[in-house]
Scaffold this motif. Structure first.
Motif: not given
Length: 161
Positions: A67-68, A76-80, A114-117
């Motif tokens: 993750i990055h 946005y620090s809790r969304t990667l 949250a995670l974003i792809a």
């Protein structure tokens, strides 16, 4: 076996990544990376975020994920954003799913939100993988990147942890 990455993995990771640079739209990079650049990226990311590799019994890296930051602003620090690549000879064996399940588990334990792809159009195996993991399609950007002489769409998937 899934383990944390080491900078000594840079040679194999570079080879996997460069395959996708040359042969695929999975990345919008158009120039291959050298081992030094990859080693620096591994060190930079793994010092702050989970970065996992899947090792075969022989010690080869069959795939990796990490993750990055998704965006730079503090809010946005809790969304990667997630990244996962599988060596071409190991695709279709469930390695990507195992890596991502472990990554998601770690992210939940670290209380990320949250995670974003971000997936390029045409990458059906990645769409299916993320959907099986519970990610939902949340956006579709048209013709935002060019590779191999054509403009490509990017579809974003999100997983609320």
């Amino acid at each position: 076996m899934i383990t944390e990455v080491s900078t000594s993995d840079a040679i194999q990771i570079t080879a996997i990544y460069n395959y996708y640079v040359r042969e695929s739209v999975a990345t919008f990079d158009t120039e291959e990376w050298n081992v030094e650049k990859m080693s620096e990226r591994i060190q930079s990311l793994s010092s702050s975020y989970p970065y996992l590799v899947y090792r075969t019994p022989e010690g080869n890296i069959a795939g990796y994920c990490y993750i990055h930051p998704w965006k730079e602003k503090d809010a946005y620090s809790r969304t990667l954003e997630t990244t996962v690549y599988i060596s071409p000879e190991y695709t279709g064996k469930g390695i990507g799913k195992k890596l991502m399940e472990e990554l998601i588990s770690i992210c939940r334990k670290r209380n990320y939100l949250a995670l974003i792809a971000c997936i390029t159009e045409g990458n059906e195996s990645s769409f299916k993988l993320h959907e099986r993991l519970g990610f939902e399609r949340v956006s579709h950007f048209k013709k935002v990147g060019m590779k191999f002489g054509r403009y490509l769409d990017v579809i974003d998937y999100e997983l609320i942890l």
